[in-house]
Design a protein around this motif. Sequence first.
Motif, short mmCIF file in Angstrom:
data_model
loop_
_atom_site.label_atom_id
_atom_site.label_comp_id
_atom_site.label_asym_id
_atom_site.label_seq_id
_atom_site.Cartn_x
_atom_site.Cartn_y
_atom_site.Cartn_z
N LEU A 203 0.84 -1.19 0.00
CA LEU A 203 0.00 0.00 0.00
C LEU A 203 0.88 1.25 0.00
O LEU A 203 2.02 1.21 0.46
CB LEU A 203 -0.90 0.01 1.24
N PRO A 204 0.36 2.37 -0.48
CA PRO A 204 1.15 3.61 -0.48
C PRO A 204 1.51 4.07 0.93
O PRO A 204 2.52 4.74 1.13
CB PRO A 204 0.25 4.61 -1.20
N ASN A 205 0.66 3.76 1.90
CA ASN A 205 0.93 4.05 3.31
C ASN A 205 0.00 3.18 4.14
O ASN A 205 -0.86 2.48 3.59
CB ASN A 205 0.75 5.54 3.63
N CYS A 206 0.17 3.19 5.43
CA CYS A 206 -0.66 2.38 6.32
C CYS A 206 -1.52 3.25 7.23
O CYS A 206 -1.81 2.87 8.38
CB CYS A 206 0.19 1.41 7.12
N ARG A 207 -1.92 4.43 6.72
CA ARG A 207 -2.89 5.22 7.46
C ARG A 207 -4.20 4.44 7.54
O ARG A 207 -4.52 3.62 6.66
CB ARG A 207 -3.11 6.56 6.77
N LEU A 208 -4.97 4.71 8.57
CA LEU A 208 -6.20 3.96 8.79
C LEU A 208 -7.13 4.02 7.59
O LEU A 208 -7.68 3.00 7.15
CB LEU A 208 -6.91 4.48 10.04
N VAL A 209 -7.31 5.21 7.00
CA VAL A 209 -8.25 5.33 5.89
C VAL A 209 -7.74 4.62 4.64
O VAL A 209 -8.53 4.13 3.82
CB VAL A 209 -8.55 6.82 5.57
N VAL A 215 -9.25 -2.89 2.58
CA VAL A 215 -9.86 -4.00 3.30
C VAL A 215 -11.37 -4.03 3.08
O VAL A 215 -11.97 -5.08 2.82
CB VAL A 215 -9.54 -3.91 4.81
N ARG A 216 -12.00 -2.85 3.16
CA ARG A 216 -13.46 -2.78 3.05
C ARG A 216 -13.94 -2.36 1.67
O ARG A 216 -15.13 -2.40 1.38
CB ARG A 216 -14.02 -1.79 4.08
N HIS A 217 -13.02 -1.91 0.82
CA HIS A 217 -13.37 -1.42 -0.51
C HIS A 217 -14.38 -0.28 -0.41
O HIS A 217 -15.32 -0.18 -1.20
CB HIS A 217 -13.91 -2.54 -1.41
N GLN A 218 -14.18 0.57 0.58
CA GLN A 218 -15.07 1.71 0.78
C GLN A 218 -14.24 2.96 1.01
O GLN A 218 -13.28 2.94 1.76
CB GLN A 218 -15.99 1.49 1.98
N ARG A 219 -14.64 4.03 0.34
CA ARG A 219 -14.04 5.33 0.63
C ARG A 219 -15.01 6.14 1.46
O ARG A 219 -16.22 6.06 1.27
CB ARG A 219 -13.71 6.08 -0.68
N ARG A 220 -14.48 6.89 2.37
CA ARG A 220 -15.32 7.63 3.30
C ARG A 220 -16.02 8.79 2.60
O ARG A 220 -15.41 9.54 1.84
CB ARG A 220 -14.51 8.16 4.48
N GLY A 222 -18.67 12.06 3.63
CA GLY A 222 -19.22 12.79 4.77
C GLY A 222 -18.27 12.84 5.95
O GLY A 222 -18.67 13.23 7.05
N ASP A 223 -17.01 12.44 5.72
CA ASP A 223 -16.02 12.45 6.79
C ASP A 223 -15.40 13.84 6.88
O ASP A 223 -15.62 14.71 6.03
CB ASP A 223 -14.96 11.39 6.50
N VAL A 224 -14.61 14.05 7.89
CA VAL A 224 -13.92 15.32 8.06
C VAL A 224 -12.44 15.03 8.28
O VAL A 224 -12.10 14.07 9.01
CB VAL A 224 -14.50 16.10 9.27
N PRO A 225 -11.52 15.77 7.66
CA PRO A 225 -10.08 15.54 7.88
C PRO A 225 -9.73 15.74 9.35
O PRO A 225 -10.26 16.64 10.02
CB PRO A 225 -9.41 16.61 7.01
N GLY A 226 -8.85 14.90 9.86
CA GLY A 226 -8.47 14.99 11.26
C GLY A 226 -7.92 16.35 11.66
O GLY A 226 -8.10 16.80 12.78
N SER A 227 -7.26 17.02 10.70
CA SER A 227 -6.68 18.33 11.00
C SER A 227 -7.74 19.38 11.30
O SER A 227 -7.44 20.40 11.94
CB SER A 227 -5.82 18.79 9.82
N GLU A 228 -8.98 19.17 10.83
CA GLU A 228 -10.05 20.14 11.05
C GLU A 228 -10.84 19.89 12.33
O GLU A 228 -11.64 20.74 12.74
CB GLU A 228 -11.01 20.13 9.85
#
Length: 284
Positions: A203-209, A215-220, A222-228
């Motif tokens: 994977l390009p990285n192992c961030r949770l998203v 794993v789930r084949h789902q993109r979030r 209605g989510d909000v970036p953690g920085s906000e």
Amino acid sequence: MSKLAEVLARLAESRVRGEMGSPVVTPEFDYGPYEPLGVELFLPGGVLEGPRGRCYLHERLRSDIEPRERGWGQYDAPAWRVSALHPELAERVERGLDGAVFLDLETCGLSNAPVFLAGTMHWNGSDYVVRQYFARDYSEEPALVDELTRFLAGFETVITYNGKSYDVPFLGDRAALHHVPFARPQRHLDLVHHARRRWSGVLPNCRLVTVEWHVRHQRRVGDVPGSEVPDLYHDFVKYGAPHRLIPVFHHNLLDVITMDEILRALVRGGEDDGLEGMSAGELQ
């Protein structure tokens, strides 16, 4: 909008119309009368009142949020597979989710900042119970920390994603600040380390998203970036507008649910890994 976001929106609408029943609660909590201050209008729950004051608890069954899937609460794998697993993962196969709880914190910064939302999820034998402890203003943080730490004390194992470096030490620091007794969990399964062993270089990285997508084949949606997240909470405390915090609850909820799916993928591998059959483009 994702199915999960649609369900949360319907819950919020029905809550305002007064159609929701009482929240899913356990007997040890005392839900006293309270005046709705904001998020109560959108998220069903109740007020927890204890020696450190009050905080808010939003609680739902996972099956009320998304369709029940085959294998919920199970981490079964063939013997040959278990023998090759890291001992921490092999133990989950043996014990399942008995005595385990998923944990994720939302805070106002990386250090020396309040924790204002804590999400937990545990298996009750037939369904997952999702709890979100919320401080409706800064003064409710001691109560949140107290209620959360007492709840966690009832579990032998805490499961997190990067929680050994962040969530658990952060909670320990806030507990010390507020003179709240806090014993570190007997066992701590931090999934980020196992995800890196499994998927680094794939994977390009192992961030949770990122892992969630594969794993789930789902993109979030209605989510909000953690920085906000911190600014959204500060604005809520200062100006109100609780609807702006709904994406933060959504973000936290997705985090604890995703941990369970990642754990199952790590244990089972093979067709449940989520990566087989994906194109090179999808892995970017």
